[in-house]
Design a protein around this motif. Sequence first.
Motif, mmCIF file in Angstrom:
data_model
loop_
_atom_site.group_PDB
_atom_site.id
_atom_site.type_symbol
_atom_site.label_atom_id
_atom_site.label_comp_id
_atom_site.label_asym_id
_atom_site.label_seq_id
_atom_site.Cartn_x
_atom_site.Cartn_y
_atom_site.Cartn_z
ATOM 1 N N UNK A 10 -41.615 -90.691 -25.483
ATOM 2 C CA UNK A 10 -41.962 -91.244 -26.798
ATOM 3 C C UNK A 10 -40.702 -91.470 -27.641
ATOM 4 N N UNK A 11 -39.791 -90.490 -27.578
ATOM 5 C CA UNK A 11 -38.558 -90.617 -28.343
ATOM 6 C C UNK A 11 -37.742 -91.808 -27.832
ATOM 7 N N UNK A 43 -38.848 -94.445 -26.347
ATOM 8 C CA UNK A 43 -39.547 -95.684 -26.744
ATOM 9 C C UNK A 43 -39.311 -95.984 -28.230
ATOM 10 N N UNK A 44 -39.392 -94.934 -29.047
ATOM 11 C CA UNK A 44 -39.179 -95.120 -30.495
ATOM 12 C C UNK A 44 -37.744 -95.585 -30.774
ATOM 13 N N UNK A 45 -36.790 -95.048 -30.006
ATOM 14 C CA UNK A 45 -35.383 -95.441 -30.191
ATOM 15 C C UNK A 45 -35.186 -96.911 -29.858
ATOM 16 N N UNK A 85 -37.470 -99.198 -29.960
ATOM 17 C CA UNK A 85 -38.156 -99.973 -31.005
ATOM 18 C C UNK A 85 -37.289 -100.109 -32.255
ATOM 19 N N UNK A 86 -36.650 -99.002 -32.648
ATOM 20 C CA UNK A 86 -35.811 -99.055 -33.846
ATOM 21 C C UNK A 86 -34.612 -99.980 -33.620
ATOM 22 N N UNK A 104 -30.309 -101.619 -41.655
ATOM 23 C CA UNK A 104 -31.001 -100.599 -40.853
ATOM 24 C C UNK A 104 -30.366 -99.224 -41.101
ATOM 25 N N UNK A 113 -44.916 -95.037 -33.970
ATOM 26 C CA UNK A 113 -43.757 -94.421 -33.305
ATOM 27 C C UNK A 113 -42.509 -94.552 -34.167
ATOM 28 N N UNK A 114 -42.326 -95.755 -34.697
ATOM 29 C CA UNK A 114 -41.169 -95.998 -35.575
ATOM 30 C C UNK A 114 -41.221 -95.105 -36.807
ATOM 31 N N UNK A 133 -40.311 -91.582 -35.903
ATOM 32 C CA UNK A 133 -38.865 -91.426 -35.714
ATOM 33 C C UNK A 133 -38.162 -91.398 -37.068
ATOM 34 N N UNK A 185 -26.389 -90.027 -35.399
ATOM 35 C CA UNK A 185 -27.457 -90.377 -34.449
ATOM 36 C C UNK A 185 -27.751 -91.880 -34.515
ATOM 37 N N UNK A 200 -28.618 -96.222 -32.015
ATOM 38 C CA UNK A 200 -29.156 -97.533 -32.403
ATOM 39 C C UNK A 200 -28.075 -98.609 -32.381
ATOM 40 N N UNK A 244 -39.958 -84.671 -32.742
ATOM 41 C CA UNK A 244 -40.864 -85.636 -32.107
ATOM 42 C C UNK A 244 -41.941 -84.936 -31.280
ATOM 43 N N UNK A 295 -45.242 -84.660 -32.914
ATOM 44 C CA UNK A 295 -46.043 -85.890 -33.045
ATOM 45 C C UNK A 295 -46.950 -86.021 -31.825
#
Lengths: 174, 182
Positions: free
Chosen positions: A31-32, A34-36, A38-39, B27, B120-121, B124, B139, B144, B178, B181
């Motif tokens: 999940x983490x 996938x979220x990364x 996505x961001x 961002x 999910x976003x 996070x 991070x 990112x 996480x 969640x």
Amino acid sequence: MNDGDESDLTVEEQDDRAADVSAGGNKSSERLARATVLLRQHTDIGWKAIEDNVIARALTLYRPSAPVRGHHEYGDFFLAADLLVAQLRSVIDAVPSAAARDITCVTDAQDHLESVTIQLIAAYGASLLEVANRIHAVAVRELRQLLGTLAPTAGQVHTHVHFGDVSDDPSVVN
Amino acid sequence: MLARQAALGDKTAFSQLVSRHGAALYRYVSRLLHDTHDAQDCVQEVMLSAWRNIASFRGSSSVRTWLLVMGRHEAQKIARQRQPHFPQSGSRPAIDFDDVVADMRNRHSGPEGDTLEAELLAALDASLSLLPERQRSVWVLREIEHLSYTEIATVVGTTPTAVRGLLQRARTAIATSMEEWR
């Protein structure tokens, strides 16, 4: 690069890989991950809303310009330093194999021009000393035209050649 | 190359720089400020400053790093104005852990399917908001924006070795958050 060979990886990549391994592929780490992703792919709506305005506002920004004193037959006058720099830039950019990177002026307490520093980009393969001499000549001529008798004479303008950059991009150096 | 052209007064080149790096800058600062209007003001101010000062940009770092450095400074300035007791860069933000975890759970309570990615976003973002500012910065800039440790150190104002330690702690903390969640 060999997939299993870590010797070619940067420290960052080695750490990234170690973090992936220690996460272990359970549901939470998936999940983490996938979220990364996505961001990373996400473009905030807030940015989209202001992008055009940001550009428009920046490009209309007023930049105050210091005065530079000149003299002609009717007396002294003042010229905006930005205008002087822009004029110098246009004559320098017309010199083959050279372009102005940065031009800065220094004036004294009475706004007399004390010095001009011109940073240049030269085309790869150009004779740098010849380019410097040509730039020196056109700069002195233009300053004389702009500032009249208060312009520094050729003998007062000293040329120091420092190679700061080389480019073979024709869009940068003509 | 675009920076050179922009430094020579080329407005089109500057516009391209803004378009290329603006989204990443936004961002990043929006993860520091948690407020859309503050993030927008911050990016606007950074880009104005960039146009004003690009002639003095020496190219010792990339344009992106240069913008991110200015972005972090401006974000800290805005945060201090909004919150006089804004925590120092190394300390934990004044956010209640239980509130954030509850918020993460609430975000998951909606219908499955197309909202899952948005949730999910959000989860996070909530996890990131629990981190001290420097860990959060490190991070985001690594995971990112893929900056190197040296570039991140320039943005955060520390050493590459310290960045490595901050990143490790941030990764552990986010992984733990996480897990909450479900």
